[in-house]
Design a protein around this motif. Structure first.
Motif, PDB file in Angstrom:
ATOM      1  N   PHE A  70       0.866  -1.181   0.000  1.00  0.00           N
ATOM      2  CA  PHE A  70       0.000   0.000   0.000  1.00  0.00           C
ATOM      3  C   PHE A  70       0.900   1.226   0.000  1.00  0.00           C
ATOM      4  O   PHE A  70       1.922   1.262   0.694  1.00  0.00           O
ATOM      5  CB  PHE A  70      -0.890   0.014   1.247  1.00  0.00           C
ATOM      6  CG  PHE A  70      -1.545   1.349   1.492  1.00  0.00           C
ATOM      7  CD1 PHE A  70      -2.594   1.767   0.697  1.00  0.00           C
ATOM      8  CD2 PHE A  70      -1.084   2.194   2.495  1.00  0.00           C
ATOM      9  CE1 PHE A  70      -3.190   3.006   0.908  1.00  0.00           C
ATOM     10  CE2 PHE A  70      -1.661   3.434   2.711  1.00  0.00           C
ATOM     11  CZ  PHE A  70      -2.720   3.836   1.917  1.00  0.00           C
ATOM     12  N   PHE A 215      -5.941  -4.110  -0.914  1.00  0.00           N
ATOM     13  CA  PHE A 215      -4.523  -3.801  -1.071  1.00  0.00           C
ATOM     14  C   PHE A 215      -3.980  -4.549  -2.269  1.00  0.00           C
ATOM     15  O   PHE A 215      -4.573  -5.521  -2.741  1.00  0.00           O
ATOM     16  CB  PHE A 215      -3.719  -4.157   0.201  1.00  0.00           C
ATOM     17  CG  PHE A 215      -3.811  -5.600   0.630  1.00  0.00           C
ATOM     18  CD1 PHE A 215      -2.922  -6.547   0.150  1.00  0.00           C
ATOM     19  CD2 PHE A 215      -4.779  -6.002   1.533  1.00  0.00           C
ATOM     20  CE1 PHE A 215      -2.997  -7.874   0.558  1.00  0.00           C
ATOM     21  CE2 PHE A 215      -4.865  -7.323   1.954  1.00  0.00           C
ATOM     22  CZ  PHE A 215      -3.966  -8.258   1.459  1.00  0.00           C
ATOM     23  N   GLU A 479      -5.437   7.444   5.538  1.00  0.00           N
ATOM     24  CA  GLU A 479      -5.557   6.738   4.260  1.00  0.00           C
ATOM     25  C   GLU A 479      -6.543   7.376   3.302  1.00  0.00           C
ATOM     26  O   GLU A 479      -7.607   7.831   3.698  1.00  0.00           O
ATOM     27  CB  GLU A 479      -5.995   5.294   4.550  1.00  0.00           C
ATOM     28  CG  GLU A 479      -5.790   4.355   3.400  1.00  0.00           C
ATOM     29  CD  GLU A 479      -7.123   3.918   2.841  1.00  0.00           C
ATOM     30  OE1 GLU A 479      -7.128   3.441   1.707  1.00  0.00           O
ATOM     31  OE2 GLU A 479      -8.133   4.050   3.512  1.00  0.00           O
ATOM     32  N   VAL A 482      -9.335   3.900  -1.709  1.00  0.00           N
ATOM     33  CA  VAL A 482      -8.640   2.923  -2.547  1.00  0.00           C
ATOM     34  C   VAL A 482      -9.350   2.818  -3.879  1.00  0.00           C
ATOM     35  O   VAL A 482     -10.543   2.564  -3.943  1.00  0.00           O
ATOM     36  CB  VAL A 482      -8.615   1.538  -1.854  1.00  0.00           C
ATOM     37  CG1 VAL A 482      -7.935   0.531  -2.760  1.00  0.00           C
ATOM     38  CG2 VAL A 482      -7.883   1.629  -0.530  1.00  0.00           C
TER      39      VAL A 482
END
Length: 483
Positions: A70, A215, A479, A482
């Motif tokens: 990541f 991931f 984060e 994604v």
């Protein structure tokens, strides 16, 4: 103490030498190879990848513990995809905590946590958490240790329930003796408020780096990153020399001039223009010739690493669990974490079969480290059967043990002073750079290690990048969504 080179031993030359064929050293070698710089990578073992290697046995593939990829660094992300091409896949993360003979979802799902802990304990935790947050409005306490940090973020009750036992199992020391900086690097941004919000709302914005839902991962194991890098380095005409240990680093007038190499084919001296080291920083200090000053050697001896043992089981079942990781918080079970490689990629096990990697965190020389392989395998299978409840002895068709010394640098209270003394000494050599987790004595993720190697190579090519600034930006650990 390495023996002096003999006068009749051979000598070679290279523009740049990298010590260690892990992601950091090989990333540096790859960048230099693309620029047609002569480079040699020295690797003391028989396989590239370091702790991020993949072992193949009887059609099964095992990583040394689970290593996801990541990154928030766009350059490293493109680098990763360029190296792996269509071998890079996306993996859905599904993790659990085993505690009090129950499985809890991780990240937190409130209903699961409430039912698992009981309403009384849950209410106590929430009140404690609320008290801490109100108290902090009037001034935060001094934060020195990991215990201070977690207690201040979550409250004492949640600290004792979910953090204390597991953290002390991982590091082998009391949480009050672990520097708060470790939490800043590894769990920065994680909070009860954010975890509950993420569990209740399907919005990816604002999620925490340690809790991502997907991931990236190489289809044939994390070791493929280093294997592909090594192939590309060699394709460009440079060398990756296996079973070649850097026994001494010779220097003169503020420059490294050569490395004494102990190799299967014979010892030799490698004269170098530049040196990039990913060997454990403490070992690098002890390998310097002339020897480092006494105070620097003393500093190196103060820093410790935590060691790792993995028990790798081949299983005659198509699947054992539904998870990528299971964290074993229960202190009565000695293993710390397990993962099932097939849940990361179907290519990690033969059709119709699966496998388990069980991790034991220990110190070299202690009971777990010294335990006979078969005894350790039997212990692992017994706990998975009688305690964890998902594997029988008859399901296991093969097993082996891997011991990894110096797997994790330890952030013990007071470690900063000796580390700074070592860095000041190493910084006095104009052509020596330290890279990677081992080399920098920093708990880097894989992308951080790759970045240190890339920047080191650019410095050789004339750049002026500060490698020490990799993995210090706290926003990294908050984060992004994604894609």
């Amino acid at each position: 103490m390495p023996k002096p080179m003999k006068t009749n031993e051979t000598s070679e030359k290279t523009d740049v030498c990298m010590i260690g064929a892990g992601p950091a050293g090989l990333s540096a070698a790859y960048v230099l190879s693309e620029d047609k710089v002569k480079a040699v990578v020295l690797e003391m073992s028989g396989q590239v990848g370091g702790i991020s290697r993949t072992i193949e046995k009887d059609g099964f593939r095992f990583d040394i513990g689970g290593h996801r990829f990541f990154t928030k660094d766009d350059e490293v992300d493109m680098f990763f995809k360029k190296i792996l091409g269509d071998e890079a896949i996306w993996v859905d993360r599904s993790s659990k905590i085993f505690y009090r003979n129950k499985y809890f979802d991780y990240p937190l799902k409130p209903a699961n946590a409430l039912l698992g802990m009981g309403i009384g304990t849950s209410i106590k935790c929430l009140f404690d958490y609320g008290f801490i947050k109100v108290r902090n409005l009037f001034g935060k306490p001094k934060i020195v240790s990991l215990e201070d940090w977690v207690s201040n973020e979550f409250g004492r009750e949640l600290y004792k329930l979910y953090f204390k036992d597991y953290t002390e199992k991982v590091w082998g020391i009391d949480c009050s003796q672990i520097c708060a900086e470790w939490a800043d690097q590894r769990i920065k941004g994680l909070s009860l408020r954010v975890a509950v919000k993420n569990a209740l709302f399907s919005n990816n914005n604002g999620r925490v780096a340690t809790l991502i839902d997907k991931f990236m991962y190489p289809e044939f194991g994390i070791g493929r990153i280093s294997e592909r890098l090594a192939d590309m380095v060699k394709a460009d005409g440079n060398e990756v020399r296996m079973k070649s240990r850097a026994a001494a680093v010779n220097h003169k007038d503020g420059r490294v001039v050569s490395v004494d190499v102990r190799a299967e084919g014979g010892d030799y001296r490698l004269e170098v223009g530049n040196l990039c080291s990913s060997m454990p920083l403490t070992e690098l200090v002890l390998a310097m010739r002339p020897e480092a000053p006494a105070e620097v050697v003393a500093a190196a001896r103060k820093l410790r690493y935590r060691d790792l043992v993995t028990v790798n089981l081949m299983v005659d079942k198509p699947q054992v669990t539904n998870d990528t990781w299971i964290y074993i918080h229960d202190p009565s079970i000695e293993l710390g974490r397990i993962h099932e490689p097939r849940n990361w990629s179907p290519a990690m096990a033969p059709e119709g079969k699966s496998s388990i990697v069980a991790e034991y965190f220990c110190f070299k020389g202690d009971r777990i480290w010294e335990m006979d392989d078969q005894e350790l395998i039997d212990l692992t299978i017994r706990d998975m059967d009688t305690r964890l409840g998902f594997l029988k002895k008859e399901d296991v068709i093969g097993a082996f043990v891997v011991r990894v010394p110096k797997a994790y640098p330890m952030y013990e209270l007071g470690y900063e002073e000796p580390l700074e003394k070592i860095r000041e000494y190493i910084g006095g050599f104009s052509n020596l750079q330290i890279v990677g987790r081992y080399g920098t004595y920093k708990y880097n993720n894989m992308d951080h290690s790759m970045k240190t190697g890339i920047l080191a190579a650019r410095n050789v090519l004339g750049g002026s990048h500060d490698i020490a600034q990799v993995n210090v930006e706290k926003e990294y650990h908050e984060e992004k969504a994604v894609n």
